[in-house]
Design a protein around this motif. Sequence first.
Motif, PDB file in Angstrom:
ATOM      1  N   ARG A 110      -4.630   0.830  -0.943  1.00 33.25           N
ATOM      2  CA  ARG A 110      -4.736  -0.728  -0.977  1.00 33.25           C
ATOM      3  C   ARG A 110      -4.798  -1.195  -2.477  1.00 33.25           C
ATOM      4  O   ARG A 110      -5.110  -0.452  -3.505  1.00 33.25           O
ATOM      5  CB  ARG A 110      -5.829  -1.239  -0.055  1.00 33.25           C
ATOM      6  CG  ARG A 110      -5.716  -1.020   1.392  1.00 33.25           C
ATOM      7  CD  ARG A 110      -4.745  -1.679   2.018  1.00 33.25           C
ATOM      8  NE  ARG A 110      -4.903  -3.203   2.085  1.00 33.25           N
ATOM      9  CZ  ARG A 110      -4.157  -4.013   2.554  1.00 33.25           C
ATOM     10  NH1 ARG A 110      -2.892  -3.603   2.618  1.00 33.25           N
ATOM     11  NH2 ARG A 110      -4.523  -5.390   2.414  1.00 33.25           N
ATOM     12  N   GLU A 111      -4.690  -2.574  -2.673  1.00 30.92           N
ATOM     13  CA  GLU A 111      -4.759  -3.205  -4.067  1.00 30.92           C
ATOM     14  C   GLU A 111      -6.193  -3.000  -4.476  1.00 30.92           C
ATOM     15  O   GLU A 111      -7.263  -2.871  -4.076  1.00 30.92           O
ATOM     16  CB  GLU A 111      -4.182  -4.470  -4.043  1.00 30.92           C
ATOM     17  CG  GLU A 111      -5.276  -5.213  -2.759  1.00 30.92           C
ATOM     18  CD  GLU A 111      -4.584  -5.529  -1.590  1.00 30.92           C
ATOM     19  OE1 GLU A 111      -4.933  -6.507  -0.948  1.00 30.92           O
ATOM     20  OE2 GLU A 111      -3.990  -4.632  -1.252  1.00 30.92           O
ATOM     21  N   ARG A 112      -6.143  -2.925  -6.021  1.00 26.95           N
ATOM     22  CA  ARG A 112      -7.098  -2.798  -6.777  1.00 26.95           C
ATOM     23  C   ARG A 112      -7.880  -1.497  -6.577  1.00 26.95           C
ATOM     24  O   ARG A 112      -8.952  -1.379  -7.213  1.00 26.95           O
ATOM     25  CB  ARG A 112      -8.136  -4.245  -6.779  1.00 26.95           C
ATOM     26  CG  ARG A 112      -7.499  -5.378  -6.746  1.00 26.95           C
ATOM     27  CD  ARG A 112      -8.594  -6.372  -6.967  1.00 26.95           C
ATOM     28  NE  ARG A 112      -8.920  -6.494  -5.516  1.00 26.95           N
ATOM     29  CZ  ARG A 112      -8.407  -7.179  -4.529  1.00 26.95           C
ATOM     30  NH1 ARG A 112      -7.218  -7.675  -4.610  1.00 26.95           N
ATOM     31  NH2 ARG A 112      -8.922  -7.297  -3.308  1.00 26.95           N
ATOM     32  N   THR A 113      -7.326  -0.510  -5.975  1.00 28.77           N
ATOM     33  CA  THR A 113      -8.030   0.952  -6.204  1.00 28.77           C
ATOM     34  C   THR A 113      -7.667   1.461  -7.641  1.00 28.77           C
ATOM     35  O   THR A 113      -6.743   1.433  -8.036  1.00 28.77           O
ATOM     36  CB  THR A 113      -7.194   1.774  -5.068  1.00 28.77           C
ATOM     37  OG1 THR A 113      -7.558   1.253  -3.895  1.00 28.77           O
ATOM     38  CG2 THR A 113      -7.671   3.199  -5.251  1.00 28.77           C
ATOM     39  N   ASP A 147       0.909  -1.164   0.004  1.00 25.25           N
ATOM     40  CA  ASP A 147      -0.013   0.091   0.053  1.00 25.25           C
ATOM     41  C   ASP A 147       0.957   1.346  -0.056  1.00 25.25           C
ATOM     42  O   ASP A 147       0.483   2.213  -0.721  1.00 25.25           O
ATOM     43  CB  ASP A 147      -1.066   0.016   1.140  1.00 25.25           C
ATOM     44  CG  ASP A 147      -0.460  -0.123   2.442  1.00 25.25           C
ATOM     45  OD1 ASP A 147       0.819  -0.479   2.515  1.00 25.25           O
ATOM     46  OD2 ASP A 147      -1.210  -0.437   3.457  1.00 25.25           O
ATOM     47  N   GLU A 173      -9.610  -1.350  -0.473  1.00 29.48           N
ATOM     48  CA  GLU A 173      -9.466  -2.214  -1.873  1.00 29.48           C
ATOM     49  C   GLU A 173     -10.576  -1.759  -2.542  1.00 29.48           C
ATOM     50  O   GLU A 173     -11.788  -1.589  -2.002  1.00 29.48           O
ATOM     51  CB  GLU A 173      -9.422  -3.730  -1.152  1.00 29.48           C
ATOM     52  CG  GLU A 173      -8.208  -4.175  -0.509  1.00 29.48           C
ATOM     53  CD  GLU A 173      -8.179  -4.069   0.875  1.00 29.48           C
ATOM     54  OE1 GLU A 173      -7.393  -4.834   1.441  1.00 29.48           O
ATOM     55  OE2 GLU A 173      -8.802  -3.224   1.183  1.00 29.48           O
ATOM     56  N   ASN A 174     -10.581  -1.983  -3.693  1.00 29.12           N
ATOM     57  CA  ASN A 174     -11.551  -1.986  -4.893  1.00 29.12           C
ATOM     58  C   ASN A 174     -12.051  -0.552  -4.886  1.00 29.12           C
ATOM     59  O   ASN A 174     -13.161  -0.677  -5.520  1.00 29.12           O
ATOM     60  CB  ASN A 174     -12.408  -2.889  -4.708  1.00 29.12           C
ATOM     61  CG  ASN A 174     -11.922  -4.390  -4.715  1.00 29.12           C
ATOM     62  OD1 ASN A 174     -11.241  -4.769  -5.723  1.00 29.12           O
ATOM     63  ND2 ASN A 174     -12.178  -5.099  -3.838  1.00 29.12           N
ATOM     64  N   LEU A 211     -13.206   0.368   1.836  1.00 28.13           N
ATOM     65  CA  LEU A 211     -13.036  -0.567   0.536  1.00 28.13           C
ATOM     66  C   LEU A 211     -14.418  -0.534  -0.224  1.00 28.13           C
ATOM     67  O   LEU A 211     -15.384  -0.292   0.440  1.00 28.13           O
ATOM     68  CB  LEU A 211     -12.707  -1.874   1.065  1.00 28.13           C
ATOM     69  CG  LEU A 211     -13.919  -2.684   1.772  1.00 28.13           C
ATOM     70  CD1 LEU A 211     -13.529  -4.333   1.758  1.00 28.13           C
ATOM     71  CD2 LEU A 211     -13.924  -2.629   3.336  1.00 28.13           C
ATOM     72  N   ASN A 212     -14.117  -0.791  -1.556  1.00 31.83           N
ATOM     73  CA  ASN A 212     -15.501  -0.787  -2.449  1.00 31.83           C
ATOM     74  C   ASN A 212     -16.154   0.547  -2.489  1.00 31.83           C
ATOM     75  O   ASN A 212     -17.539   0.547  -2.938  1.00 31.83           O
ATOM     76  CB  ASN A 212     -16.469  -1.848  -2.219  1.00 31.83           C
ATOM     77  CG  ASN A 212     -15.754  -3.374  -2.078  1.00 31.83           C
ATOM     78  OD1 ASN A 212     -14.979  -3.577  -2.997  1.00 31.83           O
ATOM     79  ND2 ASN A 212     -15.873  -4.073  -1.043  1.00 31.83           N
TER      80      ASN A 212
END
Length: 208
Positions: A42-45, A26, A63-64, A83-84
Amino acid sequence: MFSDDERSNRLRAGIVNDFVGGFLNDVERARFLGLPETTRIRERTKIVSPENLVMGEHCWIGENTVLDASGGLEIGDHTSIGLNCLVFTHSSWLANMTLENYSGSDLIERKPVKIGKGCFIGGNSVIMMGVTIGDCATVSPLSVVTKDVPAYSLVSGNPARVFQRYDQEHIKAEAERVRAENAARRAAAQARGEAPVWGSPAVRRDGQ
């Protein structure tokens, strides 16, 4: 296979950044994206139009999450976005309604979003374009924010509305409560001969 035009080449750079970012932690990912050293992504942002993003110090993005900065996006110091989450600064609604939903349509509407310092945006929330969220505001998870959010308030729901207002005294009291609880957990862990990893391991059911 690959198109050699301005739009394709511009979009491809973002695709490559997303791919490379998947191999980073991150802190490394934030540094790779040119964000402050204290930021954690974080990943997939995904960040749309990162050149229009102004990010403060000590921010955390889950994330996301998608940060659409095409219309201008400012995030203040010490703010977390769960997240999301989806943050929108543009809409193609009129382009769709008028059957003019093509690349470069002049019916794409853009308005900036400003999220203040010390904010907490709960997971799976949506922030719509043109919204300003005041300092130290809390957005409950699963909320859809369509209007400005006052500073030092908690909003929730779809559409989100104010459920609580608080001040510095309330925040100070809550901070003291949590610090005391974490100190007790650390002491209990040390008494059991354990080394707390996160600083506040849970107290066992037997209270030890």
